[in-house]
Design a protein around this motif. Structure first.
Motif, mmCIF file in Angstrom:
data_model
loop_
_atom_site.group_PDB
_atom_site.id
_atom_site.type_symbol
_atom_site.label_atom_id
_atom_site.label_comp_id
_atom_site.label_asym_id
_atom_site.label_seq_id
_atom_site.Cartn_x
_atom_site.Cartn_y
_atom_site.Cartn_z
ATOM 1 N N ILE A 1 0.825 -1.206 0.000
ATOM 2 C CA ILE A 1 0.000 0.000 0.000
ATOM 3 C C ILE A 1 0.862 1.260 0.000
ATOM 4 O O ILE A 1 0.531 2.250 -0.663
ATOM 5 C CB ILE A 1 -0.957 -0.019 1.203
ATOM 6 N N ARG A 2 1.994 1.239 0.713
ATOM 7 C CA ARG A 2 2.883 2.399 0.716
ATOM 8 C C ARG A 2 3.359 2.731 -0.697
ATOM 9 O O ARG A 2 3.327 3.887 -1.143
ATOM 10 C CB ARG A 2 4.084 2.112 1.606
ATOM 11 N N ILE A 3 3.815 1.702 -1.418
ATOM 12 C CA ILE A 3 4.321 1.942 -2.772
ATOM 13 C C ILE A 3 3.183 2.366 -3.696
ATOM 14 O O ILE A 3 3.328 3.300 -4.497
ATOM 15 C CB ILE A 3 5.038 0.693 -3.307
ATOM 16 N N ALA A 4 2.033 1.676 -3.593
ATOM 17 C CA ALA A 4 0.888 2.041 -4.441
ATOM 18 C C ALA A 4 0.443 3.472 -4.158
ATOM 19 O O ALA A 4 0.131 4.235 -5.082
ATOM 20 C CB ALA A 4 -0.261 1.063 -4.210
ATOM 21 N N ASN A 5 0.421 3.850 -2.898
ATOM 22 C CA ASN A 5 0.063 5.218 -2.511
ATOM 23 C C ASN A 5 1.054 6.222 -3.092
ATOM 24 O O ASN A 5 0.674 7.263 -3.622
ATOM 25 C CB ASN A 5 0.021 5.313 -0.986
ATOM 26 N N ASP A 6 2.350 5.891 -3.013
ATOM 27 C CA ASP A 6 3.370 6.792 -3.529
ATOM 28 C C ASP A 6 3.249 6.964 -5.043
ATOM 29 O O ASP A 6 3.433 8.070 -5.572
ATOM 30 C CB ASP A 6 4.758 6.269 -3.177
ATOM 31 N N LEU A 7 2.958 5.888 -5.745
ATOM 32 C CA LEU A 7 2.796 5.987 -7.191
ATOM 33 C C LEU A 7 1.646 6.924 -7.551
ATOM 34 O O LEU A 7 1.715 7.675 -8.527
ATOM 35 C CB LEU A 7 2.555 4.604 -7.795
ATOM 36 N N ALA A 8 0.587 6.868 -6.754
ATOM 37 C CA ALA A 8 -0.592 7.690 -7.041
ATOM 38 C C ALA A 8 -0.408 9.146 -6.640
ATOM 39 O O ALA A 8 -1.042 10.040 -7.213
ATOM 40 C CB ALA A 8 -1.815 7.112 -6.330
ATOM 41 N N SER A 9 0.437 9.408 -5.650
ATOM 42 C CA SER A 9 0.514 10.762 -5.077
ATOM 43 C C SER A 9 1.832 11.456 -5.350
ATOM 44 O O SER A 9 2.134 12.479 -4.722
ATOM 45 C CB SER A 9 0.278 10.695 -3.558
ATOM 46 N N VAL A 10 2.630 10.957 -6.277
ATOM 47 C CA VAL A 10 3.978 11.498 -6.471
ATOM 48 C C VAL A 10 3.952 12.986 -6.816
ATOM 49 O O VAL A 10 4.775 13.760 -6.300
ATOM 50 C CB VAL A 10 4.742 10.678 -7.534
ATOM 51 N N ASP A 11 3.038 13.420 -7.653
ATOM 52 C CA ASP A 11 3.007 14.844 -8.030
ATOM 53 C C ASP A 11 2.653 15.717 -6.833
ATOM 54 O O ASP A 11 3.247 16.793 -6.637
ATOM 55 C CB ASP A 11 2.008 15.071 -9.158
ATOM 56 N N ARG A 12 1.698 15.268 -6.042
ATOM 57 C CA ARG A 12 1.295 16.039 -4.856
ATOM 58 C C ARG A 12 2.436 16.083 -3.837
ATOM 59 O O ARG A 12 2.695 17.124 -3.217
ATOM 60 C CB ARG A 12 0.035 15.415 -4.253
ATOM 61 N N ASP A 13 3.124 14.958 -3.660
ATOM 62 C CA ASP A 13 4.235 14.915 -2.706
ATOM 63 C C ASP A 13 5.399 15.779 -3.175
ATOM 64 O O ASP A 13 6.048 16.461 -2.371
ATOM 65 C CB ASP A 13 4.697 13.466 -2.505
ATOM 66 N N ARG A 14 5.677 15.755 -4.475
ATOM 67 C CA ARG A 14 6.766 16.584 -5.007
ATOM 68 C C ARG A 14 6.477 18.062 -4.742
ATOM 69 O O ARG A 14 7.364 18.815 -4.300
ATOM 70 C CB ARG A 14 6.928 16.335 -6.507
ATOM 71 N N ALA A 15 5.252 18.479 -4.984
ATOM 72 C CA ALA A 15 4.889 19.884 -4.797
ATOM 73 C C ALA A 15 4.988 20.306 -3.336
ATOM 74 O O ALA A 15 5.340 21.451 -3.028
ATOM 75 C CB ALA A 15 3.475 20.120 -5.321
ATOM 76 N N ALA A 16 4.684 19.369 -2.423
ATOM 77 C CA ALA A 16 4.675 19.703 -0.994
ATOM 78 C C ALA A 16 6.028 19.474 -0.330
ATOM 79 O O ALA A 16 6.199 19.807 0.844
ATOM 80 C CB ALA A 16 3.611 18.871 -0.282
ATOM 81 N N GLY A 17 6.982 18.898 -1.054
ATOM 82 C CA GLY A 17 8.294 18.648 -0.466
ATOM 83 C C GLY A 17 8.339 17.428 0.431
ATOM 84 O O GLY A 17 9.238 17.297 1.280
ATOM 85 N N ARG A 18 7.392 16.524 0.245
ATOM 86 C CA ARG A 18 7.366 15.311 1.074
ATOM 87 C C ARG A 18 8.164 14.193 0.415
ATOM 88 O O ARG A 18 8.429 14.201 -0.790
ATOM 89 C CB ARG A 18 5.915 14.856 1.286
ATOM 90 N N LEU A 19 8.510 13.193 1.225
ATOM 91 C CA LEU A 19 9.219 12.035 0.700
ATOM 92 C C LEU A 19 8.257 11.130 -0.071
ATOM 93 O O LEU A 19 7.078 11.027 0.265
ATOM 94 C CB LEU A 19 9.863 11.238 1.834
ATOM 95 N N ASN A 20 8.800 10.463 -1.070
ATOM 96 C CA ASN A 20 8.022 9.535 -1.882
ATOM 97 C C ASN A 20 9.034 8.582 -2.508
ATOM 98 O O ASN A 20 10.121 9.008 -2.904
ATOM 99 C CB ASN A 20 7.258 10.311 -2.964
ATOM 100 N N VAL A 21 8.693 7.316 -2.597
ATOM 101 C CA VAL A 21 9.661 6.339 -3.092
ATOM 102 C C VAL A 21 10.127 6.678 -4.508
ATOM 103 O O VAL A 21 11.277 6.381 -4.877
ATOM 104 C CB VAL A 21 9.068 4.916 -3.026
ATOM 105 N N LEU A 22 9.275 7.312 -5.312
ATOM 106 C CA LEU A 22 9.664 7.669 -6.679
ATOM 107 C C LEU A 22 10.586 8.888 -6.727
ATOM 108 O O LEU A 22 11.199 9.150 -7.767
ATOM 109 C CB LEU A 22 8.426 7.950 -7.535
ATOM 110 N N LEU A 23 10.683 9.619 -5.616
ATOM 111 C CA LEU A 23 11.503 10.823 -5.585
ATOM 112 C C LEU A 23 12.872 10.588 -4.961
ATOM 113 O O LEU A 23 13.669 11.519 -4.834
ATOM 114 C CB LEU A 23 10.774 11.936 -4.825
ATOM 115 N N LEU A 24 13.151 9.340 -4.563
ATOM 116 C CA LEU A 24 14.436 9.039 -3.947
ATOM 117 C C LEU A 24 15.557 9.044 -4.978
ATOM 118 O O LEU A 24 16.711 9.290 -4.661
ATOM 119 C CB LEU A 24 14.389 7.681 -3.244
ATOM 120 N N ARG A 25 15.202 8.713 -6.204
ATOM 121 C CA ARG A 25 16.158 8.723 -7.304
ATOM 122 C C ARG A 25 15.371 8.902 -8.596
ATOM 123 O O ARG A 25 14.143 8.840 -8.593
ATOM 124 C CB ARG A 25 16.952 7.416 -7.346
ATOM 125 N N GLN A 26 16.080 9.109 -9.680
ATOM 126 C CA GLN A 26 15.428 9.265 -10.981
ATOM 127 C C GLN A 26 14.780 7.931 -11.374
ATOM 128 O O GLN A 26 15.455 6.902 -11.454
ATOM 129 C CB GLN A 26 16.456 9.676 -12.036
#
Length: 289
Positions: free
Chosen positions: A214-239
């Motif tokens: 669920i953590r990974i699925a949630n991160d995949l769905a919310s990556v744009d929102r997390d990027r904008a807010a400066g939060r951590l997300n598994v997709l933002l750890l590296r390219q």
């Protein structure tokens, strides 16, 4: 975005849709009474998800599950705010975990999140399922503490005081922060387990796998929102390119299979399997917000 009907609703079941609508309306009124003003669409979507995950729960139990789901969204909003002073985050977490572990009632006025949680805890304690309640309590406290750790790590990275964690290190905290384990134990409590019920020893291991999925699925769905807010997300750890996203999708599937295998023949398998499968399916099309 509204979650697709074929994911969160019972096909051709008008009664189920009516129940979800009633629970969604109750959810918004309950939050409003406590001074929270959630999006009405979020309240409706949470009600639909809960009634799909646990269609056999009586409406009173489904209402508690929906209220708890909304509360977790509200507390996440508070704990995930990377602009909040670390001391304030730690104080909030300490206040909530103390409340969870304290059975004595108080008549003193309480902040919104505390008052809502106290009401939910009172409902769960009426179920008289002490072992499951203890598991719920531990899981919720772990999630609250992990939420603070997760945000403090994001703040340190932003300030240049730390580097991005590895995926393994990230999931070690983020899997607890997603707070799925407490919701799973809440479902088992509301399913009217007998007072002496002891969960299968495989349940905790299965819920770790479920939390990672669920953590990974949630991160995949919310990556744009997390990027904008400066939060951590598994997709933002590296390219991460399309192949990397596909690899994370396969990892979700592996964790789901592990969860289901661990629960094979367990008494709790039915409700927990349905819960995980519905949650992952929803996050694959929307982050619910």
């Amino acid at each position: 975005m509204e979650a697709p009907r074929d994911v969160v609703r019972h096909p051709d079941d008008r009664a189920a849709n009516t129940t979800a609508a009633e629970i969604g309306a109750d959810l918004w009124r309950w939050a409003d009474t406590h001074g929270a003003r959630p999006d009405r669409g979020l309240a409706r979507r949470l009600a639909e998800v809960v009634t799909t995950i646990a269609p056999d729960l009586p409406i009173a139990g489904a209402t508690v599950a929906a209220r708890y789901s909304l509360w977790t969204f509200l507390v996440d909003d508070a704990l995930d705010d990377v602009t909040v002073d670390p001391v304030a985050l730690t104080e909030l977490a300490g206040r909530l975990t103390t409340l969870v572990r304290t059975t004595a009632a108080t008549s003193a006025p309480a902040p919104m999140l505390d008052a809502m949680l106290a009401e939910l805890l009172a409902e769960l304690r009426l179920a008289n399922a002490p072992t499951l309640l203890a598991r719920f309590t531990d899981a919720l406290c772990d999630a609250i503490d992990a939420g603070v750790e997760h945000t403090l790590r994001a703040q340190r990275i932003q300030q240049g005081h730390a580097g991005a964690p590895t995926v393994v290190d990230y999931l070690a905290v983020a899997e607890s922060h997603v707070n799925y384990r407490s919701f799973a134990y809440l479902l088992l409590i509301l399913a009217e387990a007998p007072p002496a019920a002891v969960p299968s020893p495989r349940v905790d291991k299965a819920l770790v796998a479920a939390s990672r999925a669920i953590r990974i699925a949630n991160d995949l769905a919310s990556v744009d929102r997390d990027r904008a807010a400066g939060r951590l997300n598994v997709l933002l750890l590296r390219q991460v390119d399309a192949a990397g996203i596909a690899a994370f999708e396969r990892r979700i599937d592996r964790y789901v299979r592990l969860h289901d295998d661990l629960l094979r023949d367990a008494a709790e398998a039915g409700v927990l399997r349905r819960s995980l499968h519905v949650a992952v399916a929803v996050y694959r099309v929307t982050d619910l917000r």
